[in-house]
Design a protein around this motif. Structure first.
Motif, PDB file in Angstrom:
ATOM      1  N   ALA A   1       1.693  13.700 -10.308  1.00 10.12           N
ATOM      2  CA  ALA A   1       2.588  14.824 -10.557  1.00 10.12           C
ATOM      3  C   ALA A   1       2.837  15.054 -12.045  1.00 10.12           C
ATOM      4  N   ILE A   2       2.656  14.022 -12.881  1.00  9.56           N
ATOM      5  CA  ILE A   2       2.825  14.212 -14.329  1.00  9.56           C
ATOM      6  C   ILE A   2       1.479  14.225 -15.047  1.00  9.56           C
ATOM      7  N   GLY A   3       0.403  14.359 -14.287  1.00  8.52           N
ATOM      8  CA  GLY A   3      -0.909  14.508 -14.900  1.00  8.52           C
ATOM      9  C   GLY A   3      -1.580  13.230 -15.324  1.00  8.52           C
ATOM     10  N   ALA A   4      -1.138  12.078 -14.816  1.00  8.82           N
ATOM     11  CA  ALA A   4      -1.760  10.808 -15.185  1.00  8.82           C
ATOM     12  C   ALA A   4      -3.060  10.613 -14.412  1.00  8.82           C
ATOM     13  N   GLN A   5      -4.034   9.996 -15.060  1.00  5.57           N
ATOM     14  CA  GLN A   5      -5.359   9.753 -14.476  1.00  5.57           C
ATOM     15  C   GLN A   5      -5.531   8.253 -14.243  1.00  5.57           C
ATOM     16  N   GLU A   6      -6.054   7.910 -13.066  1.00 12.90           N
ATOM     17  CA  GLU A   6      -6.138   6.502 -12.701  1.00 12.90           C
ATOM     18  C   GLU A   6      -7.444   5.861 -13.166  1.00 12.90           C
TER      19      GLU A   6
ATOM     20  N   ALA B   1       6.568  13.889 -31.333  1.00 13.13           N
ATOM     21  CA  ALA B   1       7.142  14.861 -30.410  1.00 13.13           C
ATOM     22  C   ALA B   1       6.428  14.790 -29.060  1.00 13.13           C
ATOM     23  N   GLY B   2       5.120  14.614 -29.116  1.00  8.69           N
ATOM     24  CA  GLY B   2       4.358  14.446 -27.883  1.00  8.69           C
ATOM     25  C   GLY B   2       4.734  13.170 -27.157  1.00  8.69           C
ATOM     26  N   LEU B   3       4.904  12.075 -27.915  1.00 12.04           N
ATOM     27  CA  LEU B   3       5.316  10.819 -27.305  1.00 12.04           C
ATOM     28  C   LEU B   3       6.656  10.974 -26.597  1.00 12.04           C
ATOM     29  N   ASP B   4       7.596  11.668 -27.235  1.00 15.70           N
ATOM     30  CA  ASP B   4       8.905  11.867 -26.612  1.00 15.70           C
ATOM     31  C   ASP B   4       8.772  12.585 -25.270  1.00 15.70           C
ATOM     32  N   GLN B   5       7.883  13.577 -25.201  1.00 17.19           N
ATOM     33  CA  GLN B   5       7.688  14.316 -23.958  1.00 17.19           C
ATOM     34  C   GLN B   5       7.069  13.418 -22.885  1.00 17.19           C
ATOM     35  N   ARG B   6       6.058  12.654 -23.260  1.00 18.93           N
ATOM     36  CA  ARG B   6       5.415  11.772 -22.291  1.00 18.93           C
ATOM     37  C   ARG B   6       6.392  10.692 -21.814  1.00 18.93           C
ATOM     38  N   TYR B   7       7.191  10.180 -22.719  1.00 21.96           N
ATOM     39  CA  TYR B   7       8.192   9.166 -22.371  1.00 21.96           C
ATOM     40  C   TYR B   7       9.180   9.719 -21.349  1.00 21.96           C
ATOM     41  N   ASP B   8       9.630  10.945 -21.584  1.00 29.23           N
ATOM     42  CA  ASP B   8      10.553  11.580 -20.637  1.00 29.23           C
ATOM     43  C   ASP B   8       9.873  11.841 -19.298  1.00 29.23           C
ATOM     44  N   ASP B   9       8.598  12.222 -19.330  1.00 28.64           N
ATOM     45  CA  ASP B   9       7.856  12.428 -18.080  1.00 28.64           C
ATOM     46  C   ASP B   9       7.798  11.141 -17.267  1.00 28.64           C
ATOM     47  N   GLU B  10       7.465  10.041 -17.945  1.00 30.04           N
ATOM     48  CA  GLU B  10       7.365   8.757 -17.247  1.00 30.04           C
ATOM     49  C   GLU B  10       8.725   8.323 -16.715  1.00 30.04           C
TER      50      GLU B  10
ATOM     51  N   THR C   1       0.837  -1.206   0.000  1.00 29.48           N
ATOM     52  CA  THR C   1       0.000   0.000   0.000  1.00 29.48           C
ATOM     53  C   THR C   1       0.869   1.251   0.000  1.00 29.48           C
ATOM     54  N   ARG C   2       1.975   1.222   0.733  1.00 29.70           N
ATOM     55  CA  ARG C   2       2.891   2.364   0.722  1.00 29.70           C
ATOM     56  C   ARG C   2       3.500   2.567  -0.662  1.00 29.70           C
ATOM     57  N   ILE C   3       3.928   1.455  -1.266  1.00 31.25           N
ATOM     58  CA  ILE C   3       4.511   1.541  -2.614  1.00 31.25           C
ATOM     59  C   ILE C   3       3.492   2.107  -3.598  1.00 31.25           C
ATOM     60  N   GLU C   4       2.259   1.605  -3.534  1.00 33.75           N
ATOM     61  CA  GLU C   4       1.224   2.093  -4.446  1.00 33.75           C
ATOM     62  C   GLU C   4       0.938   3.569  -4.222  1.00 33.75           C
ATOM     63  N   ALA C   5       0.992   4.032  -2.969  1.00 31.88           N
ATOM     64  CA  ALA C   5       0.752   5.451  -2.691  1.00 31.88           C
ATOM     65  C   ALA C   5       1.842   6.321  -3.302  1.00 31.88           C
ATOM     66  N   ILE C   6       3.090   5.853  -3.228  1.00 31.80           N
ATOM     67  CA  ILE C   6       4.191   6.580  -3.856  1.00 31.80           C
ATOM     68  C   ILE C   6       3.985   6.643  -5.363  1.00 31.80           C
ATOM     69  N   ILE C   7       3.596   5.520  -5.955  1.00 34.14           N
ATOM     70  CA  ILE C   7       3.332   5.490  -7.402  1.00 34.14           C
ATOM     71  C   ILE C   7       2.228   6.482  -7.753  1.00 34.14           C
ATOM     72  N   ARG C   8       1.146   6.481  -6.997  1.00 35.45           N
ATOM     73  CA  ARG C   8       0.025   7.380  -7.293  1.00 35.45           C
ATOM     74  C   ARG C   8       0.454   8.847  -7.199  1.00 35.45           C
ATOM     75  N   GLU C   9       1.265   9.178  -6.211  1.00 33.62           N
ATOM     76  CA  GLU C   9       1.713  10.558  -6.083  1.00 33.62           C
ATOM     77  C   GLU C   9       2.533  10.996  -7.289  1.00 33.62           C
ATOM     78  N   GLU C  10       3.452  10.146  -7.727  1.00 38.27           N
ATOM     79  CA  GLU C  10       4.302  10.521  -8.850  1.00 38.27           C
ATOM     80  C   GLU C  10       3.546  10.486 -10.177  1.00 38.27           C
ATOM     81  N   MET C  11       2.555   9.618 -10.302  1.00 36.36           N
ATOM     82  CA  MET C  11       1.726   9.633 -11.494  1.00 36.36           C
ATOM     83  C   MET C  11       0.873  10.908 -11.538  1.00 36.36           C
TER      84      MET C  11
END
Length: 586
Positions: free
Chosen positions: A79-84, A184-193, A67-77
């Motif tokens: 932060a880059i605008g990802a939707q769950e 170009a958009g893919l490159d940006q998203r790839y770098d974000d991830e 649960t802690r690991i998943e919370a860290i993942i959710r926070e960082e996702m």
């Protein structure tokens, strides 16, 4: 969060967690079949139990860490605008057939039928499902970019489950998918991830390296793996300490010294080699042909079509590289009975000189080589005086086929490569339009042109983070959890059964909880030595012991699991010192 440190999981205040009331089934001995540290310790410390081959029960302590690991993942996702999202694990066959992967996945996919005879599978990954949503819902470039992700159970019919949570049939993955109108958009998203992954793994206490990787059945134009260096890993990574070049050996390249060749003969000359079917045998007298001057010829099936691969005698063929070279979805060694009909001889006497019955791939390390020796495609005979360009490349083509070895030159600088075992904890892919083309997921550009959506895919193995953390952080006494993902931050125990010790211990627990720590109060009627051993086995980062002598001076024993020193800390300073410790978590 708007301020303060981010720990990953900070639940609302709860009643004190008493060891005597919790389910923590520790064991003195590890299972006989446990080979790696994480498997041994997760079982011994009462985190997991095996239900079947590659199938594990996640017990309460493990659930807290996950649960802690998943919370860290959710926070960082976030932060880059990802939707769950949360998508089904049960998939109809039709959607996998649209992408062409229903057959590609082969026996690795769990397949079943419903009561009406319809074909279904348990999802190994969710590219097809997310692509279908994008196809049905996204119409215009104005709706892009989109980054979607989920934390979901995946299934893989692993043929050889082993090493506890490292090779399993059911696991949890954070899989994310990006959708853009152009590359170009893919490159940006790839770098974000990539940036988000670096933060996630760092926050989870992992020492990792991002390496160039093979895309495999996922497809796409490029990918990187995030690898943890450990002998428990099953991947091999080649890395240069000097320039930080790093790649999975499935894609790694290296510099080789030039070889002094013999001149080629006007035409290859056949000579008898009775009983000689190995590289080593041809090196011995009376032949004396060094491995570096031999051509090793191997027959493979690429999507059930034969191909021939040629590497230097002392080199190993890398099957992933051959798959890349052929463009096949799957490759496998040809069965012994499949070879003679194609080649005219059995394995050990094979060669590709003037061979045209199927595609021939020649390793780059053989470019320009002369005076080489190879099989004659006749049992008991070889050819010498072979010129690779003249005799093989007239009908074959060069490709990177070999597996690099430790000590070879770095391809980026004048350093040398180290090769080490590593465990994959994450993988990111530039999918491009592989899935949007096959599944007809398109949007309109600003100019009104219909184009396929450009996609990326990004995965993290959640249980693998937990196991990798143990592989990196353990000692002979047990687990040594990073504070950020430990099931409890602190454990408090008494060095005696006196009521005043129990009262003081509960006050210490309250002070720790006020500082933001999750606390395990070991209230069991056990000897102090037993409690100490269990605290070390469980890997709780902070241990506070309340004893008569210390309490008489208004102090308690403070010990970090990661160190050996024990300090006496005044009870009134426990809260502040705990807050200071938590503030070190990034």
């Amino acid at each position: 969060m708007t301020g303060g440190f981010r720990l990953g999981y900070n639940p609302a205040p709860m009643p004190i967690s008493r060891y005597s009331q919790l389910f923590i089934p520790t064991l003195k001995e590890a299972p006989a079949d446990a080979q790696v540290a994480s498997h041994k310790l997760l079982v011994r410390a009462g985190f997991i139990r095996q239900l079947g081959a590659g199938i594990y029960d996640v017990l309460p302590l493990a659930k807290r860490t996950l649960t802690r690991i998943e919370a860290i993942i959710r926070e960082e996702m976030a932060a880059i605008g990802a939707q769950e999202f949360y998508l089904p694990a049960l998939h109809p066959a039709e959607i996998w057939k649209e992408s062409g992967r229903w057959d590609v996945m082969g026996d690795n996919m769990f397949r079943l039928k419903d009561r009406k005879g319809g074909d279904y599978c348990l999802g190994m990954t969710h590219e097809e499902i997310f692509t279908a949503i994008a196809r049905d819902e996204l119409r215009s470039y104005r709706q892009l970019p989109q980054v979607w992700y989920q934390l979901q159970t995946k299934f893989r019919d692993e043929p050889r489950p082993k090493s506890g949570l490292l090779r399993v049939r059911q696991f949890t993955m954070k899989d994310a998918y990006s959708f853009d109108v152009d590359y170009a958009g893919l490159d940006q998203r790839y770098d974000d991830e990539k940036g988000a992954y670096e933060k996630i793994f760092s926050r989870c206490g992992l020492d990792f390296v991002a390496v160039q990787a093979h895309s495999g059945a996922m497809g796409g134009s490029g990918s990187q793996e995030f690898m943890v260096k450990t002998d428990a890993g099953e991947d091999l990574v080649a890395a240069c300490p000097r320039c930080r070049y790093a790649a999975n050996t499935e894609t790694a390249t290296s510099r080789l010294p030039a070889e002094q060749d013999l001149p080629s003969l006007p035409v290859p000359e056949k000579f008898a080699t009775p009983g000689v079917v190995t590289i080593e045998a041809l090196q011995r007298q009376p032949y004396g042909v060094g491995a570096k001057r031999q051509l090793k010829t191997l027959v493979y099936m690429a999507d059930d079509q034969p191909v021939v691969a040629v590497v230097r005698g002392d080199h190993d063929l890398n099957e992933a590289k051959l798959q890349t070279a052929t463009g096949a979805s799957n490759v496998r060694p040809a069965h012994p009975e499949e070879i003679p009909g194609l080649m005219g001889a059995h394995a050990g006497s094979l060669g590709a000189v003037s061979f045209t019955k199927c595609r021939v791939f020649v390793d780059l390390a053989l470019e320009g080589r002369t005076g080489m020796t190879t099989g004659a495609n006749e049992d008991g005979f070889h050819l010498r005086g072979v010129d690779v360009k003249r005799d093989l490349l007239a009908h074959g083509r060069l490709a990177d086929l070999r597996t690099v070895q430790a000590g070879e030159g770095c391809p980026k600088c004048d350093g040398t490569l180290d090769v080490f075992k590593a465990l994959e904890v994450g993988h990111i892919f530039k999918l491009g339009t592989k899935y949007s083309d096959s599944m007809k997921a398109t949007v309109l550009t600003a100019e009104g042109k219909e184009v396929p959506i450009v996609m990326g895919s990004y995965g993290i193995g959640v249980e693998r983070i937990m196991a990798a953390a143990i592989e990196l952080h353990h000692d002979e006494a047990g687990i040594v959890w990073p504070l950020s993902i430990a099931p409890f931050h602190a454990t408090v125990l008494t060095l005696g059964a006196e009521p005043e010790l129990a009262k003081a211990a509960q006050e210490v627990c309250a002070a720790l909880e006020q500082a933001g720590m999750d606390v395990l109060y070991d209230d069991r009627d056990e000897r102090a030595g037993v409690k100490f051993k269990d605290a070390d086995l469980l890997g709780i980062p902070l241990r506070i012991a309340v004893g008569r002598k210390g309490l008489a001076q208004g102090a308690v024993e403070w010990k970090l699991r990661s160190g050996k020193d024990v300090a006496m800390v005044p009870v009134g300073e426990v809260k502040a010192k705990a807050s200071e410790l938590l503030a070190t978590v990034k």
